[in-house]
Design a protein around this motif. Sequence first.
Motif, PDB file in Angstrom:
ATOM      1  N   ALA A  32      10.694  -1.250  -1.615  1.00 22.85           N
ATOM      2  CA  ALA A  32       9.816  -0.111  -1.886  1.00 22.85           C
ATOM      3  C   ALA A  32      10.011   0.995  -0.853  1.00 22.85           C
ATOM      4  N   ASN A  53       0.821  -1.197   0.000  1.00 19.70           N
ATOM      5  CA  ASN A  53       0.000   0.000   0.000  1.00 19.70           C
ATOM      6  C   ASN A  53       0.869   1.267   0.000  1.00 19.70           C
ATOM      7  N   ALA A  54       0.506   2.252  -0.857  1.00 16.85           N
ATOM      8  CA  ALA A  54       1.330   3.458  -1.013  1.00 16.85           C
ATOM      9  C   ALA A  54       1.444   4.239   0.290  1.00 16.85           C
ATOM     10  N   ILE A  55       0.340   4.364   1.040  1.00 19.83           N
ATOM     11  CA  ILE A  55       0.391   5.093   2.305  1.00 19.83           C
ATOM     12  C   ILE A  55       1.262   4.337   3.296  1.00 19.83           C
ATOM     13  N   THR A  61       3.698  17.013   3.474  1.00 15.32           N
ATOM     14  CA  THR A  61       4.011  15.754   2.800  1.00 15.32           C
ATOM     15  C   THR A  61       4.891  14.912   3.708  1.00 15.32           C
ATOM     16  N   TYR A  62       4.895  13.595   3.448  1.00 19.75           N
ATOM     17  CA  TYR A  62       5.783  12.709   4.185  1.00 19.75           C
ATOM     18  C   TYR A  62       7.237  13.042   3.881  1.00 19.75           C
ATOM     19  N   GLU A  63       7.513  13.393   2.638  1.00 16.54           N
ATOM     20  CA  GLU A  63       8.893  13.697   2.253  1.00 16.54           C
ATOM     21  C   GLU A  63       9.445  14.863   3.073  1.00 16.54           C
ATOM     22  N   ILE A  92       3.840   2.489   2.602  1.00 16.66           N
ATOM     23  CA  ILE A  92       5.240   2.738   2.223  1.00 16.66           C
ATOM     24  C   ILE A  92       5.731   4.044   2.849  1.00 16.66           C
ATOM     25  N   LYS A  93       4.918   5.082   2.736  1.00 19.56           N
ATOM     26  CA  LYS A  93       5.312   6.394   3.276  1.00 19.56           C
ATOM     27  C   LYS A  93       5.409   6.354   4.797  1.00 19.56           C
ATOM     28  N   PHE A 153      11.575   4.850  -1.578  1.00 18.12           N
ATOM     29  CA  PHE A 153      10.888   6.097  -1.205  1.00 18.12           C
ATOM     30  C   PHE A 153      11.772   6.938  -0.280  1.00 18.12           C
TER      31      PHE A 153
END
Length: 1019
Positions: free
Chosen positions: A113, A2-4, A230-232, A6-7, A117
């Motif tokens: 993954a 799941n993309a979320i 953002t997570y970044e 991963i973050k 990220f």
Amino acid sequence: MNAILIKLFATALTLSQVTTRPDAMRTQFDPGKDGPEVVRILRDGCAHMRKSFDIEDINLDELISTAMEDPSAVAGDNAPKILHGLDLSELNTSYKQFCKGENPANSPFEPGAVIAFYNNAVKDLPSAEALRDIKLASASVILDAAGKPYSETFEPNGRRLVVPIEGVPDLVQKAFVAAEDKRFYQHHGIDERGVIRAFVGNLASPGRPAGGSTITQQVVKNLSVGDDVTYERKIREMIVASRLERLQTKPKILGLYLNGIYLGRGAYGIEMAARSWFGKSVGQLTVPEAALLAGLPKGPNYYSPDKYPDRARERRAYVLTRMKEDGAITEEQMNAALRSDLGIKPPDTARRDSGFYLVDHLARESRTFAGLESLTNASYTVHATVNAGLQSALEGAIQEGLSTYERGTGRARYEGPELNLAEAVKRFESAAPAPEPEAPPAVPQPKGVKGKALPVPAAKAPAVKPAWQRALETARAPLYDLRWPLAVVLQTGKNGIRVGLPDGRIASLDPGPARAKLQLYDAVRVRLREGKGSLRADLRVRPSVQGAAIVLENRTGKILAMTGGFSYPLSQLNRVTQTVRQPGSTLKPLTYLAALNAGLQPNTLVMDAPVTLPPIGGIGASWSPKNYDGGGAGATTIRRGLEFSKNLVTARLLEGGIAKSAPQSLQRVCDIALEAQLYAECERYYPFVLGAQPVRMIDLASFYAAIANEGARPSAYALESIERDGKPVYTRPAKAPVRIGSADRVAFYQLKTMLQGVTQHGTAAALSGVSAYVAGKTGTSENENDAWFAGFSNEITVVVWAGYDNADGVRKTLGRGQTGGHVAVPIARAIFQAAWANGVPRTPLAPPSPEAKAYIADLPIEPRSGQRVAGGGFIEHFRLKDGRVADTQYALVPRETLYAMRPDSEDGDGAGAEDGADVAGDILGNLMGGGRRDSYDPFGRDRPDADPRYADPRSVDPRSVDPWGQRRDRREGENPWPGRDRYGQANPSPFGSPFEDEQPRARQRRRDPDYLFGEDPRY
């Protein structure tokens, strides 16, 4: 995966490193090899975080179980945005894997993954060292000549006054720590307990997520990585914050925070905020004031005391409670602060709306003279020469004068409103005003404090203003430096147009060129005029013509006021210092000064008749100038030649009036121009004497100040001194004006009296009402492309220019008849009046200095012919040579020539010859509308039909003189543009020698150390 998720794992990887191994922080992992290492780091981090959950008395297992029972609380529509789309079953499995030590077979975790990220997020990571050494952009305060705050200069988001942390009282520091980061002195940049509280709070209160950021993290966010949600950004912020804590001490980090944060009212940093909200320095803040400011970082707009005073009180009460819990204040101090008013001062309603060109010039001077890279790289106190009241009035005079010119010539064009407020009005109308509370709200007592809730005094509710007025007050006009008030259209149609003003008044509007074009709620500029009955206003539209003006103090060179254009937002080009234009006849005094210095007297007769000067060097075309009106008036004195701006008289002075030959005379004039620092090079080109070579306004102003000073030329400047933290950085050295040695004091004084005649009855006769105090010269370039006035009183010099910009290579005319006397003189008159109203003394022009007086004899003459008379008449100022008056009346026009030209009284065409005056006066000085003048009343003041323009200035009511010169003005000479011939064809050698193979002759000149264009300026 799941993309979320991963973050979240990438963020957890960062948090695990900064909390468990800050000294071994890795910013890159190998996706193929480092998977097991990442798993170990995550497990270590989870174990560390579980301890923090226990400390905060939060059962992590129960929290996860609750989330599984109600997934919408964590990942549904009501959840924080950054968690939308999260698969809770995967989160639960991952929790068991990393926090419970299990190894589930269906683990969703994909280390590759997560690493990919993470690696991308920390790419090009900002340096923590840069924050350690950062110099915050600051606002410098500019003080006017009276020592009062005049302006500030700062970068966008940089209106701050940096104060060292040692200058911030301990009480203020504790207020911000209590409100923003209770464990600031315990954590190492990241407060895991704060992160946990924020995580739980986000689940309970969806919306913009709280990140649990520490003060260190906020410093990094505000000054380094940005504030995007953002997570970044969060990953980068945590890493840099952790590194900054190892490089910088806690007090230094707190100092960066207190100087960097935004606290409302356009103020960045605690010092600027203290001044903006309370009108005092941070060192003078009280407990309730410190608490109010400490509550603003959470939401400067949401908790604004201006907009939401009740919210501000609640937030202040929260901060005071935290301060009491931390032991920063006592219970008594808290209770007293809770009962106090907000105590804010009214906002500065008048944003800086003048002096933008001058402040730019100050910044350039600070680089040139003080060696400062910028006035915004530190908080400086700049002492300037500006007269604040005069500066504002000067800009108003330029704006009104240019607008008057375009209206008078039919060139005014309405191109739409400055802005439309319909949406803003609708917004204010839809937001109904809050009802007045029946009783003041109460603030609950903090834990452990006995007693009832404390009532908070409620401010008296102000009267509700109409929506249009509130919209107008909050509007940010694009042309923020215009002197005309902004008004909003409230009514259009057959019943007339009505506009509302910022103070709530309503006026009837004359729409002028905008007739039938105005729409409801258009915001336009108006000029008010009080009259009988209702208030009236005239529309003012932005002109396309440009203008500039400067006011210089004669003795010192101080720039008291300056504007480089109609409006700074439209054009930042300063036309006073950064451009050159043809000065036209304002340069003629150079030629007359050379003639006077050569020994000619002001009553010397010169033929106002066609003349042809031979080519310089004997090769090329001859020069045959013409007067403005195309004619000539015969023999006239050089005084009257200057007063009425006769081109032919000026040209004939080159023919034996200054030196034996015209080229030699031209060279003498050039020598004076170079020494006067009007030019870096003088082009040997006859039209030079008529103002064909472009000049900077500021240099022309210094030359006219030199005339007022009998030859002592001041260097123009605006910067007096600069201080930082009370210590001098730069102080301008004392500099006496430099004497122009190419002409003596006698010549300069004679020239000054001749220029007074220009304002008394010559081309600047619109100034006749103040001619006892002002002398000067008008100027108009070829085809009326430029209109000038340059003049002076005893104390100041004023130069005004109007014309169209020609950056596109097209020279646009002002229109036939739009001369310096018609366009520039009325503006100059308004500026002189403003100067006298703002502290500049109004004194009659001074007599000659003792040094000059010893060589001057005052004798009466007949002003029309220059003939000396026994008594009465006009008092002329003659140069003495060897103790006697040197008689040069017929030096250039022999007496026999005049007798030969005299008409026979028997001739039928001879009678009344003296009455045939042109627009500037005939051979004997007759002005339009009258016959022969009385020698004892040379200007006809005592005659019953005397022209009121030439009345004794002492008997003229200044209010009776038309300030914008609507009456017919005096005509001036035409000045050929050296780049084109009269037919518009290009001149391949517009300056210097007419031969294309001869280079212009460069001249030695005395260098002005204040000359901003360097040692060898080229235009």
